[in-house]
Motif scaffolding. Sequence first.
Motif: not given
Lengths: 234, 234
Positions: A18-24, A119-121, A202, A204
């Motif tokens: 949820s931090q690095v991947l858009p839902v798409y 889009v991603g990290a 990305t 903790p």
Amino acid sequence: MQFMLFLIPNLLAPDTHSQVLPVYVSETVKTIQHFIVEDVRNARRFISSLRLGLKIEELFFYEMGKHSQFEHLESVLKLLQKGENVGLLSEAGCPAVADPGAKIVAWAQEKDIRVVPMVGASSILLALMGSGFNGQSFCFQGYLPINKQERIERIKYLEKLVYAEKQTQIFIEAPFRNDSVLDAILQNCQSTTKICIAINITSPEEKIITKPVSYWKKNKPGLHKIPCVFLMYQ
Amino acid sequence: MQFMLFLIPNLLAPDTHSQVLPVYVSETVKTIQHFIVEDVRNARRFISSLRLGLKIEELFFYEMGKHSQFEHLESVLKLLQKGENVGLLSEAGCPAVADPGAKIVAWAQEKDIRVVPMVGASSILLALMGSGFNGQSFCFQGYLPINKQERIERIKYLEKLVYAEKQTQIFIEAPFRNDSVLDAILQNCQSTTKICIAINITSPEEKIITKPVSYWKKNKPGLHKIPCVFLMYQ
């Protein structure tokens, strides 16, 4: 029908969807049955972790070797021509950046296949953002030479570029060589040259810290086997 | 309390939230009341578009001028020291990459403020991924010189780097100058040098096409005022 190759970013650190991947990205993976991957086990693990209710055993994986040629080009081309979506998946981060996927994209471009980067990290881009260094002019230099003397020459050359071009220099190393690369930087760069060390991006434990060489000499972090991006600027 | 500066990516194209922003970005914006921004109107529009149920009039915006100094450093520092989260928001794409935000990040690094870059769309990185060009060694060169002769010299220099360093060269232009930049490339580069033109990235009109100079000469696209990234490789 449209030829489409989706470039699918993988995670940099576990459990960071949820931090690095858009839902798409997940929605797109759901529509894909065929994946070009660096490593099948890693790919299976990533797709499972998205919890899309897919049956992993019904998916097809085409491995690209790091050094060898990619042997499945013809079969992948046939799939694309039939209108099947195909995904290109990196082992970590964004495909075609610092990984062998660029060759597949180059092939797709030659065949007039539509390429859709998602889009991603990217550890390189996130490290650059966090460094505070020049984002108007920057160079990613990949890995440094392994040979000690060549590595020193390369570091000195990159430092020269920093001052001559006012350009941020970014490089990485196999994690077990991080400590010796940092040593080489600290022993060969000017004390006022700034080094950003971006570790565990990305996760903790992420730390992105920019300090001059003189500071790092007195506060040398242990970087052995820790994922790390180095950046240099004035 | 922890000092934290979140680097918040903005959209590249309207209505692309689910495509380019991980859920974490909206969740983080929800926790922030103070934003350092390039343009207040643009920032308000972006935050409204996230539909977080925030009252925009209760948020605080600190503008950073493109050319002038940032005047609010002291007040922002006080907020951070009180443990308030502060967000740095770009006008488009990722903050601190090809925008004035890098200066704010540099300041934060000096003050030992923790900087947290968040994942979002970078036209530079997406264009690179889609180009099929070398992703192990690449340079973002920012804007080319405006002066015609200097621009030609620069383009020739970048082409030299492509062959000498096997390095992907990436640059952008103010959109109303795209056509003249493309002309300068086509008139001054070797016919086999490959140019990737990445337009309207992340929008439904996205096109990322890699072809040699000889192809573009015969198939010159109109790029006037269209958001565009140029990439060059061999």
